[in-house]
Design an enzyme around this catalytic site. Structure first.
Site, mmCIF file in Angstrom:
data_model
loop_
_atom_site.group_PDB
_atom_site.id
_atom_site.type_symbol
_atom_site.label_atom_id
_atom_site.label_comp_id
_atom_site.label_asym_id
_atom_site.label_seq_id
_atom_site.Cartn_x
_atom_site.Cartn_y
_atom_site.Cartn_z
ATOM 1 N N LYS A 264 42.924 51.152 29.674
ATOM 2 C CA LYS A 264 41.670 51.931 29.562
ATOM 3 C C LYS A 264 41.611 52.770 30.926
ATOM 4 O O LYS A 264 41.649 52.340 31.946
ATOM 5 C CB LYS A 264 41.421 50.653 29.690
ATOM 6 C CG LYS A 264 39.809 50.332 29.863
ATOM 7 C CD LYS A 264 38.549 49.541 30.352
ATOM 8 C CE LYS A 264 37.617 49.101 30.627
ATOM 9 N NZ LYS A 264 36.746 48.626 30.664
ATOM 10 N N ASP A 269 31.924 53.325 34.495
ATOM 11 C CA ASP A 269 31.362 52.475 34.239
ATOM 12 C C ASP A 269 30.283 52.061 33.931
ATOM 13 O O ASP A 269 30.691 51.259 34.643
ATOM 14 C CB ASP A 269 32.971 50.865 33.769
ATOM 15 C CG ASP A 269 31.793 50.095 32.405
ATOM 16 O OD1 ASP A 269 31.116 50.084 31.607
ATOM 17 O OD2 ASP A 269 32.540 48.620 32.366
ATOM 18 N N LYS A 276 24.827 47.741 34.416
ATOM 19 C CA LYS A 276 25.445 47.061 34.791
ATOM 20 C C LYS A 276 24.447 47.402 36.223
ATOM 21 O O LYS A 276 23.524 48.207 36.422
ATOM 22 C CB LYS A 276 26.520 47.243 35.865
ATOM 23 C CG LYS A 276 27.830 47.390 34.666
ATOM 24 C CD LYS A 276 28.415 47.744 35.708
ATOM 25 C CE LYS A 276 30.327 47.774 34.758
ATOM 26 N NZ LYS A 276 30.804 46.301 34.324
ATOM 27 N N ASP A 287 37.484 51.857 36.950
ATOM 28 C CA ASP A 287 37.138 51.178 35.494
ATOM 29 C C ASP A 287 38.511 52.027 34.964
ATOM 30 O O ASP A 287 38.709 52.255 33.472
ATOM 31 C CB ASP A 287 36.190 51.292 35.044
ATOM 32 C CG ASP A 287 36.351 50.232 34.065
ATOM 33 O OD1 ASP A 287 36.781 49.554 33.795
ATOM 34 O OD2 ASP A 287 35.030 50.325 33.495
ATOM 35 N N ASP A 346 28.170 47.143 27.194
ATOM 36 C CA ASP A 346 29.592 46.665 28.611
ATOM 37 C C ASP A 346 30.632 46.554 28.189
ATOM 38 O O ASP A 346 32.128 46.165 29.168
ATOM 39 C CB ASP A 346 28.407 46.484 29.899
ATOM 40 C CG ASP A 346 28.964 46.337 30.876
ATOM 41 O OD1 ASP A 346 30.298 47.075 31.179
ATOM 42 O OD2 ASP A 346 29.056 46.106 32.358
ATOM 43 N N ARG A 350 37.387 47.063 25.279
ATOM 44 C CA ARG A 350 38.010 46.926 24.359
ATOM 45 C C ARG A 350 37.249 47.722 23.262
ATOM 46 O O ARG A 350 38.404 47.783 21.786
ATOM 47 C CB ARG A 350 37.365 45.025 23.947
ATOM 48 C CG ARG A 350 36.115 45.056 23.597
ATOM 49 C CD ARG A 350 35.484 44.044 23.863
ATOM 50 N NE ARG A 350 35.105 43.847 25.246
ATOM 51 C CZ ARG A 350 34.761 42.324 25.454
ATOM 52 N NH1 ARG A 350 34.253 41.310 24.958
ATOM 53 N NH2 ARG A 350 35.005 41.745 27.499
#
Ligand code: BES
Ligand code: MN
Ligand code: ZN
Length: 495
Positions: A264, A269, A276, A287, A346, A350
């Site tokens: 990833k 992010d 966030k 990230d 967020d 995935r």
């Protein structure tokens, strides 16, 4: 850092600092478990025994004591480093003890040292790796370096130098330097490490090391139908990149194993529209640590030349809440054809990995391993100590866990029961991108499994371990480079 071996007797080693391990024990003489420690003790007329007896040095793990002008040695300083309890001392502790020594020397601007190593190839390699890792400081943008001077030359004193030890030292150098290369990538702030920059860095590395590199841009992703990856990318002004690196051995081993390594790489992010909290958001530049570790692993693999074909896939995006950003409730079509309801923007890791997992299958991978700073929930579960390891195939998971143990990185197995999948139900699409509050690291893994199936697959959640919140005696605060050593080891032990 320049590393070398010597077989000179400890008294004869000319160095700024001669480093000797001593252990914690009830009686000082039991702390001098290594022959070299006893020898130095004798030469100096009992300096080690005296340090232990006085209690000024206890032998506690990673403790250091610097003594000047030891008598009857050619060394200018004698440095004691604690090994803790002898019976609990293994190569993981040795690696860290070497790191602690180098950090202690570095903070004092002692740029050259020699450490006595008892044992064989495993001990040489742990010591060398630890020294390289301890020498790292993420101070690239400090115009005034305040943390002393890095160690430039480090000698390992062994009983006898042979080809086996030389080879172990060379491999450790590759692993250690690669880990610091990964840490450098991760330490870069998000304004200097965009998806395009990461792709460029991967390209440069591939050209230097002789790997194939293909970078898919948004146009190609669109043609292929990578709707999940593109959905995350569309909120940012920075274009996405899917970095594909290929290593093909000259002499392929029998059998049809083709390993896919996925990482990833969300270069920042923000959370997207499901934004966030601002507190701590700066850290979300790390990230992309999974992607960086995979790029690093390929760099080492290219040098170590295993007999196993390996393909790396690194989906790189920035997750931002721009005017074109995807919204909670949006439905995207993944490359696999499955549709996903994006209930939380967020939970983006995935989504990008879903398309990369499908693409890995299209490229002919037979086994998959991914590394991702995927969930805050894994930090709740395992803290900052262990990587969470999920596996759909026990044999592959066992291989990964064995590699982690051998590489000295801490992993802990996590469950993947089908029952957790009950959380992944969407009314409007095939699956949602989040579950409920509970077991968040596991439902994230279950989501990935939908795209990794039917291949044997292992997922490593490194959200808690890719970044050190506080400096350790053996390692600077900041990026750790985890799990690059395990990935390298996995491939080498498999080939
Ligand atoms: N990148 C984060 C996970 C993370 C958290 C990494 C803390 C490092 C430290 C990930 O993209 C994320 O935001 N996950 C969410 C998932 C949630 C929305 C289901 C999380 O963990 O809160
Ligand atoms: Mn996120
Ligand atoms: Zn993320």
């Amino acid at each position: 850092m320049e590393l070398r071996l010597t077989s000179l007797p400890v008294e004869q080693i000319e160095t700024e600092a001669l480093v000797v391990l001593a252990f914690q024990a009830d009686r000082p003489e039991d702390g001098l478990a290594h022959a070299a420690a006893r020898r130095v003790d004798e030469a100096t007329g009992g300096w080690l025994t005296e340090a232990l007896r006085s209690g000024e040095f206890t032998g506690k793990l990673y403790e250091t004591l610097v003594l000047h002008r030891p008598p009857n040695l050619k060394a200018r300083r004698l440095v004691l480093v604690g090994g803790g309890k002898r019976e609990r001392f293994g190569s993981l502790e040795l690696r860290r003890a070497a790191g602690a020594v180098v950090r202690a020397l570095r903070s004092r601007s002692v740029t050259e040292a020699a450490m006595v190593v008892e044992g064989g190839a495993e001990e040489v390699s742990a010591t060398a790796e630890g020294a390289i890792l301890g020498n790292y400081e993420p101070d690239r943008y400090k115009t005034e370096k305040k943390n002393g001077k890095p160690v430039e030359r480090f000698t390992l004193a062994v009983p006898a130098v042979d080809a086996g030890l030389e080879a172990a030292l060379e491999q450790a150098r590759i692993a250690g330097e690669t880990q610091n290369y990964v840490r450098d990538l991760v330490a870069e702030p998000a304004n200097r490490m965009t998806p395009s920059v990461l792709a460029e860095r991967a390209r440069e590395m591939a050209a230097e090391c002789g790997l194939e590199c293909d970078v898919l841009d948004a146009g190609r992703m669109n043609q292929l139908g990578m709707g999940a990856l593109l959905g995350v990318a569309q909120g940012s002004a920075e274009p996405p990149a899917l970095i594909v690196l290929q290593y093909r051995p000259q002499l392929a081993a029998e059998g049809a194993v083709h390993l896919g390594l996925l990482g990833k790489a969300v270069t920042f992010d923000s959370g997207g529209i499901s934004i966030k909290p601002s507190d701590g958001m700066d850290k979300m530049k790390y990230d992309m640590a999974g992607g960086a570790a995979v790029i690093g692993a390929m760099r080492a693999i290219a040098q170590l030349k295993p007999s196993l074909p390996v393909t790396a896939l690194i989906p790189a995006v920035e997750n931002m809440p721009g005017g074109r950003a995807q919204r909670p409730g949006d439905v995207v079509r993944t490359l696999s054809g499955k549709t996903v309801e994006v209930l939380n923007t967020d939970a983006e890791g995935r989504l990008i990995l879903a398309d990369a997992l499908t693409y890995a299958q299209r490229l002919g991978c037979t086994h998959l391993v991914d590394a991702a700073t995927l969930t805050g929930a894994i930090v709740v579960a395992l803290g900052h100590v262990n990587v969470g390891a999920f596996g759909s195939d026990q044999a592959l998971l066992d291989r990964v866990l064995a590699a982690a143990r051998a590489a000295g990185e801490k992993f802990w197995p996590m469950p993947l029961d089908d029952e957790y999948k009950e959380q992944l139900k969407s009314v409007v699409a095939d699956l949602p991108n989040i579950g409920n509050r509970w077991g968040g690291a596991i439902t994230a893994a279950m989501f990935l499994k939908e795209f990794a199936d039917p291949l044997p697959w292992v997922h490593l959640d490194i959200a808690g371990t890719a970044w050190l919140e506080e400096a350790k005696p053996y390692m600077a605060k900041g990026p750790t480079g985890v799990p690059v050593r395990t990935l390298i080891r996995l491939v080498m032990d498999w080939s």
